[in-house]
Design an enzyme around this catalytic site. Sequence first.
Site, PDB file in Angstrom:
ATOM      1  N   CYS A 125      -7.503  -9.761   5.802  1.00 28.65           N
ATOM      2  CA  CYS A 125      -8.031  -8.418   6.061  1.00 28.65           C
ATOM      3  C   CYS A 125      -7.950  -7.564   4.793  1.00 28.65           C
ATOM      4  CB  CYS A 125      -7.214  -7.800   7.204  1.00 28.65           C
ATOM      5  SG  CYS A 125      -7.333  -6.024   7.390  1.00 28.65           S
ATOM      6  N   CYS A 181      -6.040  -4.265   5.118  1.00 26.62           N
ATOM      7  CA  CYS A 181      -4.609  -4.568   5.255  1.00 26.62           C
ATOM      8  C   CYS A 181      -3.971  -4.757   3.883  1.00 26.62           C
ATOM      9  CB  CYS A 181      -4.404  -5.844   6.070  1.00 26.62           C
ATOM     10  SG  CYS A 181      -4.977  -5.761   7.771  1.00 26.62           S
TER      11      CYS A 181
END
Length: 106
Positions: free
Chosen positions: A31, A34
């Site tokens: 991600c 993230c």
Amino acid sequence: MSALIITKDNFETEVMNSEAPVLLDFWSPRCGPCQMVLPLIDELAGEVKGAKIGKVNVDEQPELARAFRVMSIPMLTVVKGGKVVKSAVGARPKADIRQMIAEFIA
């Protein structure tokens, strides 16, 4: 200091039984947003006093992701007294993340 790595094995001790509020970052290595938040979480772990800062890799800990009903990542959640008291989805600036936990520190 880096954030605690939270797994199903230490979750009860580090999160549910914690006297201090706990900020959890639910993330995944795949991600992009993230990856932007992770260094901020590690920085805050060394800066914030009176709280715990932890990170949960949703790929390695699917049981915890399900328990917290993680639908999108990154997801930031504050747990105090064994209960979720605040959550936010998506990348946030460091100041916003700090404020999420600060309001629950005695």
